[in-house]
Each structure stands twice: as structure tokens, then as C-alpha cells.
Design a protein around this motif. Structure first.
Motif, PDB file in Angstrom:
ATOM      1  N   THR A 112       0.837  -1.205   0.000  1.00 44.19           N
ATOM      2  CA  THR A 112       0.000   0.000   0.000  1.00 44.19           C
ATOM      3  C   THR A 112       0.869   1.252   0.000  1.00 44.19           C
ATOM      4  O   THR A 112       2.078   1.189   0.196  1.00 44.19           O
ATOM      5  CB  THR A 112      -0.880   0.072   1.255  1.00 44.19           C
ATOM      6  N   LEU A 139      -5.504 -10.202  -6.252  1.00 38.38           N
ATOM      7  CA  LEU A 139      -5.790  -8.871  -5.720  1.00 38.38           C
ATOM      8  C   LEU A 139      -7.106  -8.893  -4.941  1.00 38.38           C
ATOM      9  O   LEU A 139      -7.209  -8.337  -3.836  1.00 38.38           O
ATOM     10  CB  LEU A 139      -5.884  -7.898  -6.900  1.00 38.38           C
ATOM     11  N   GLN A 140      -8.094  -9.557  -5.494  1.00 33.96           N
ATOM     12  CA  GLN A 140      -9.390  -9.596  -4.835  1.00 33.96           C
ATOM     13  C   GLN A 140      -9.362 -10.477  -3.578  1.00 33.96           C
ATOM     14  O   GLN A 140      -9.863 -10.088  -2.520  1.00 33.96           O
ATOM     15  CB  GLN A 140     -10.432 -10.131  -5.822  1.00 33.96           C
ATOM     16  N   THR A 165      -7.305  -8.567  -0.817  1.00 34.61           N
ATOM     17  CA  THR A 165      -7.962  -7.403  -0.212  1.00 34.61           C
ATOM     18  C   THR A 165      -9.121  -7.854   0.679  1.00 34.61           C
ATOM     19  O   THR A 165      -9.359  -7.267   1.737  1.00 34.61           O
ATOM     20  CB  THR A 165      -8.480  -6.417  -1.287  1.00 34.61           C
ATOM     21  N   ARG A 166      -9.817  -8.896   0.293  1.00 30.94           N
ATOM     22  CA  ARG A 166     -10.913  -9.409   1.136  1.00 30.94           C
ATOM     23  C   ARG A 166     -10.353  -9.959   2.443  1.00 30.94           C
ATOM     24  O   ARG A 166     -10.930  -9.764   3.515  1.00 30.94           O
ATOM     25  CB  ARG A 166     -11.707 -10.476   0.381  1.00 30.94           C
ATOM     26  N   MET A 194      -7.626  -8.957   3.861  1.00 31.58           N
ATOM     27  CA  MET A 194      -7.178  -7.802   4.665  1.00 31.58           C
ATOM     28  C   MET A 194      -8.353  -7.162   5.403  1.00 31.58           C
ATOM     29  O   MET A 194      -8.231  -6.785   6.576  1.00 31.58           O
ATOM     30  CB  MET A 194      -6.480  -6.770   3.783  1.00 31.58           C
ATOM     31  N   LEU A 195      -9.485  -7.037   4.738  1.00 31.55           N
ATOM     32  CA  LEU A 195     -10.644  -6.432   5.405  1.00 31.55           C
ATOM     33  C   LEU A 195     -11.114  -7.283   6.579  1.00 31.55           C
ATOM     34  O   LEU A 195     -11.551  -6.762   7.603  1.00 31.55           O
ATOM     35  CB  LEU A 195     -11.794  -6.244   4.411  1.00 31.55           C
ATOM     36  N   THR A 249      -7.843  -1.155   7.160  1.00 31.00           N
ATOM     37  CA  THR A 249      -7.106  -0.930   5.907  1.00 31.00           C
ATOM     38  C   THR A 249      -8.035  -0.552   4.750  1.00 31.00           C
ATOM     39  O   THR A 249      -7.544  -0.238   3.655  1.00 31.00           O
ATOM     40  CB  THR A 249      -6.297  -2.182   5.485  1.00 31.00           C
ATOM     41  N   ARG A 250      -9.340  -0.579   4.984  1.00 32.46           N
ATOM     42  CA  ARG A 250     -10.323  -0.366   3.907  1.00 32.46           C
ATOM     43  C   ARG A 250     -10.029   0.848   3.017  1.00 32.46           C
ATOM     44  O   ARG A 250     -10.100   0.765   1.791  1.00 32.46           O
ATOM     45  CB  ARG A 250     -11.725  -0.237   4.512  1.00 32.46           C
ATOM     46  N   GLY A 251      -9.688   1.967   3.626  1.00 30.20           N
ATOM     47  CA  GLY A 251      -9.507   3.187   2.838  1.00 30.20           C
ATOM     48  C   GLY A 251      -8.085   3.402   2.340  1.00 30.20           C
ATOM     49  O   GLY A 251      -7.777   4.421   1.728  1.00 30.20           O
ATOM     50  N   MET A 252      -7.194   2.445   2.609  1.00 36.74           N
ATOM     51  CA  MET A 252      -5.804   2.614   2.165  1.00 36.74           C
ATOM     52  C   MET A 252      -5.661   2.144   0.725  1.00 36.74           C
ATOM     53  O   MET A 252      -6.312   1.209   0.296  1.00 36.74           O
ATOM     54  CB  MET A 252      -4.880   1.807   3.068  1.00 36.74           C
TER      55      MET A 252
END
Lengths: 383, 93
Positions: free
Chosen positions: A232, A283-284, A287-288, A290-291, A297-300
Motif C-alpha cells: 500500500t 488482488l481480490q 484485499t478481502r 485484509m478487510l 485498511t479499507r480506505g488505504m
């Protein structure tokens, strides 16, 4: 650097293994050490890795090596005279499944017996170690405060720079095309720039090591998997203080001192095509994950995505030592995704073996003959 | 030898100066990717859009090569920074 056709030792690969081995060989008084790489320094697996350093392992051998590595990294900036970006804020291991949780607790018992101060932590402590931790479905956690991460680039370049100052010769952009063997002994390498005669050749070729070994007539049961990773934009410190890692959850997430968060996982299907590509699927998935693990981290923003090769061995432990049938041909390969953290210690061990000195840690059991004998020592703690 | 232009920041994302780039080129690091690994030049949100040309020009000047002979270095996705939530929430499988 001018090309010469003789050397005492030729090292193939300028990642963490090759740069460390060559540096320790010079420290042991070996006269002419030449390192070859088909690309540039730190262009392969080392520079693409997740950067972790840990002593929380599941086999005795890896625990011993892991603790030695933590200790080695603690003094490495000083030893090499260059900052290697060490950050010791611990690994927080997260278990989601009963069997996995049992294994993590067993690992802690083993680690404690070997002098590693890891411990089981409850949810409350885990939240103190990592404020913002999600993972509501986690069953348990273990933590070791001396684990952490370092900068793979700076570490490798520190070995490269110090090695060159001591006289190590580097030829990058040089591809090895053959290894010369006669009467059960190695006697040199052939490259696209010319040949070099040498009584010792060391295979430190990471994801391509099985092909280098076969040039010397040594068949290693290794294969290389592509693993992807993201980073990020830099954000304030403290978003993810420890390295968060889970085997069943399939992730590792850490924040560099610089502020960027790095996250990776083991890909579905383990592509073995030697392509260093990147995918939307990863990527998908990442990111899922990570959430779920770190909702803050949602808005990073993710700035970059890349991939690298894990050089896998059948039991996910390194393959070290001199070839049985080819005197002078050494291997430092098969690290199964953990070559960066082990490199500074195994580099010194390989250098010891080459000069005939007894290494501080006996690695006989990591010789590849274990695969012929069926004496596998499966490491359970790998993402 | 220090030059006044050494203080110029060539990579605004990672705050890398021209002096730092020159120092490492002088050490023998003659590709953009090596300088990127050491200095983080080009690793920020703009992904080298601002600094790549400047660094390549400096490598060319210091090594006496044509700029067209210097490898441009790798370009990685994503094309522009994207929020984690925006990717994770996309319904497409």
C-alpha cells in the motif's frame, strides 16, 4: 569488472544467499570469489519476498536456524556497516482451526524448550499487540516479540557492498549455461560471457536452482511456485505493528517502518509456470482477507502488485551442503519461501563447509540425500 | 564533490534527492531497478512517472551511454493507486 577465467569459488545467484555466502567466504580468507547473476543484484526471489524473520517454527531444525537468524539480524547493521531496516515488533500467529490451534501450541512448547520466548496470547493481549485486529473467527494466537522483518533490498545490498569492499567480484547480466564436471569433481562454469575454471561452484540460484543443479548432473526434487504480493501507500505507523500470519487463514501482513503495508498469501493452484505475472484473482482474494483481518485498511490504497518464486522442497525445509557425487558442488537452495530470513545464517554455514570448518549449527540433516532415504522432516508452519 | 543540484528532490513520493541518486550511480549501480531497490526511487504512489526519466538521464550522463541504451526498469500494476475496499467490494468473480 574485468573478466578472468579462473576463480577459487564461483557462486551462482546474487540474491541473499549468493551475496551472503560470498561475503563470508572472503571473511574466511578465500582469495578469489566470483558471483554470477543472469540479471542484477537482488532481482529474483529475495527482492520480491515478504521480508519476515521469525523463530516461531514447527520443526526443531527450523527453530534452531530461526533463532540464530533473529540473533544474526539483530547485529547485522553493525556487522555490515549499513542499515538493513530491521523492525522487531513480533509475529502474531493466528489460528482458525482446531487442528491448527493444537499445532501452534505444540510449536510454542517446542520453541520454549529451544530457548525461544514465544507464548500463547489471548484475544485481549492480541488486541493490545495489534489494535484494530479483526479476525473475529480466530481460535487463538501465539506471539514472539523478537520476530519481525528487515528490508531485503538493503540487507542484500549491504552484503553486496561489504563483499565488494573485501574483494568479491560480481558479474551481473551473466547467464550460466553449463557446469563442468569430470571424474566426480566440479571444475568450472560456462557462461554467455565466457568460462571460469574453479574447484568450487555454489548453487544459490533460488527459483532456478533445480535447473542449475541438473547442469552439474545433480537432480534435486525441487519446484518453484509463483506467489503474489501487494504493497500500500505509506500510512501512519501502528496500523499493523506485528507481522500477522496465519496458515489456514493463508496470509501474512506487515507494516514497514516506512509506513507501507505489505500483504501476501499462497495462491490457489500454486502456479509453477515460472512466469512472474500478477492476477486480479489474487488482488481480490488478498484485499478481502485484509478487510477481515485488519478492517482499518479499507480506505488505504494499493500502489503496487508483483510476484516472486518460492523454491519448494518436498518437506518445505532448505537443502544445504555439498553434492554426494560431485565434489566441490555446493547447494544452498529449496528454502520454500524463507530464504531471506535464513540467508545470513546459512550463508555463513555454507562458507564454513566450503573452507572445511565445523559450522555452528550442524545441517547434515538438511542434505538432499534425505529425499532418497525418505527421511523427510515436514515443516508445518509455512504460508 | 558536492554540486548545488544535489539537493534537488527527483522523487517527490519518496523524497529522494539527485545527490543520493548520483552517489549510488557512482558506486556502480547503473540500472533504474537497482537504484529503485536501494533508494525507493519510483516506488511511491506515482510509480516513477515523475522520476524515471530524470534518473535514466543521470545514469546516461554519468556512464557516458545513450539514454536509449539504459534499460527503463520494470513497470508494475496497478496503473494508479486503488483503495482496498474498492477492490474487495467488487462483486465480479
Amino acid at each position: 569488472m574485468e573478466w578472468t577465467n579462473t576463480a577459487d569459488v564461483v557462486v551462482i545467484g546474487a540474491g541473499i544467499q549468493g551475496t551472503a555466502i560470498s561475503y563470508y567466504l572472503k571473511r574466511r580468507g578465500v582469495e578469489k570469489v566470483v558471483v554470477l547473476d543472469k540479471s542484477t543484484v537482488c532481482s529474483g526471489a529475495t527482492g520480491r519476498c515478504g521480508a519476515g524473520i521469525r523463530a516461531q517454527w514447527g520443526t526443531e531444525m527450523n527453530c534452531r536456524l530461526g533463532l540464530a537468524c533473529v540473533e544474526k539480524f539483530e547485529g547485522l547493521s553493525q556487522e555490515l556497516g549499513m542499515d538493513i531496516g530491521l523492525n522487531q515488533s513480533g509475529y502474531l500467529m493466528v489460528a482458525y482451526q482446531d487442528k491448527e490451534w493444537e499445532q501452534l501450541q505444540k510449536n510454542v512448547t517446542l520453541q520454549n524448550r529451544l530457548g525461544i520466548a514465544s507464548r500463547v496470547v489471548n484475544r485481549e493481549e492480541a488486541n493490545e499487540i495489534c489494535p484494530g485486529l479483526g479476525a473475529p473467527d480466530a481460535l487463538g494466537f501465539t506471539f514472539h516479540a523478537r520476530d519481525g522483518h528487515a528490508d531485503p533490498f538493503l540487507t542484500t545490498f549491504a552484503y553486496h557492498k561489504r563483499g565488494r569492499e573485501l574483494g568479491v567480484i560480481y558479474h551481473t547480466g551473466t547467464t550460466v549455461t553449463d557446469i563442468k564436471v569430470a571424474n566426480g569433481k566440479v571444475f568450472g562454469v560456462v557462461t554467455d560471457k565466457g568460462h571460469i575454471d574453479a574447484p568450487v561452484v555454489i548453487n544459490a540460484a533460488g527459483g532456478h536452482s533445480q535447473f542449475i543443479a541438473s547442469m552439474a548432473g545433480v537432480q534435486l526434487p525441487l519446484f518453484s511456485e509463483r506467489h503474489e504480493i501487494i504493497i500500500t501507500e505509506p500510512v501512519d505507523a501502528g496500523v499493523c505493528p506485528p507481522m500477522l500470519m496465519s496458515f489456514s487463514g493463508n496470509y501474512y501482513i506487515q507494516q514497514r517502518p516506512h509506513g507501507s503495508i505489505i500483504a501476501g498469501c499462497s495462491p490457489a493452484g500454486h502456479p509453477q509456470d515460472y512466469e512472474l505475472g500478477t492476477s486480479w484473482q489474487f488482488l481480490q482474494q488478498m484485499t478481502r482477507t485484509m478487510l477481515a483481518v485488519l478492517p482499518r485498511t479499507r480506505g488505504m490504497r494499493i500502489v503496487r502488485q508483483w510476484s516472486g518464486l518460492y523454491n519448494m522442497s518436498p518437506d518445505r525445509q532448505a537443502v544445504l551442503g555439498e553434492a554426494d557425487d560431485v565434489t566441490g558442488f555446493f547447494v544452498s537452495v529449496g528454502f520454500s519461501g524463507h530464504g531471506f530470513m535464513f540467508g545470513p545464517v546459512t550463508g555463513e554455514i555454507i562458507a564454513d563447509l566450503v573452507v572445511g570448518r565445523e559450522p555452528e549449527i550442524n545441517v547434515d540433516m538438511l542434505h538432499y540425500r534425505r529425499f532418497q532415504l525418505g527421511e523427510l522432516i515436514l515443516e508445518p508452519a509455512v504460508v | 564533490m558536492e554540486r548545488p543540484s544535489d539537493k534537488i528532490i527527483v522523487c517527490r513520493c519518496e523524497e529522494v534527492t539527485l545527490g543520493a541518486v548520483r552517489q549510488w550511480i557512482a558506486e556502480g549501480y547503473h540500472t533504474f531497478d537497482e537504484l529503485k531497490r536501494i533508494l525507493r526511487v519510483g516506488m511511491g504512489p506515482c510509480q516513477g512517472r515523475g522520476c524515471r526519466e530524470i534518473v535514466l538521464r543521470e545514469i546516461a550522463a554519468m556512464t557516458g551511454k545513450q539514454m536509449s541504451d539504459i534499460p527503463p526498469g520494470s513497470f508494475r500494476p496497478l496503473t494508479r493507486p486503488v483503495k482496498i475496499g474498492a477492490i474487495a467490494d467488487d462483486g465480479g468473480e
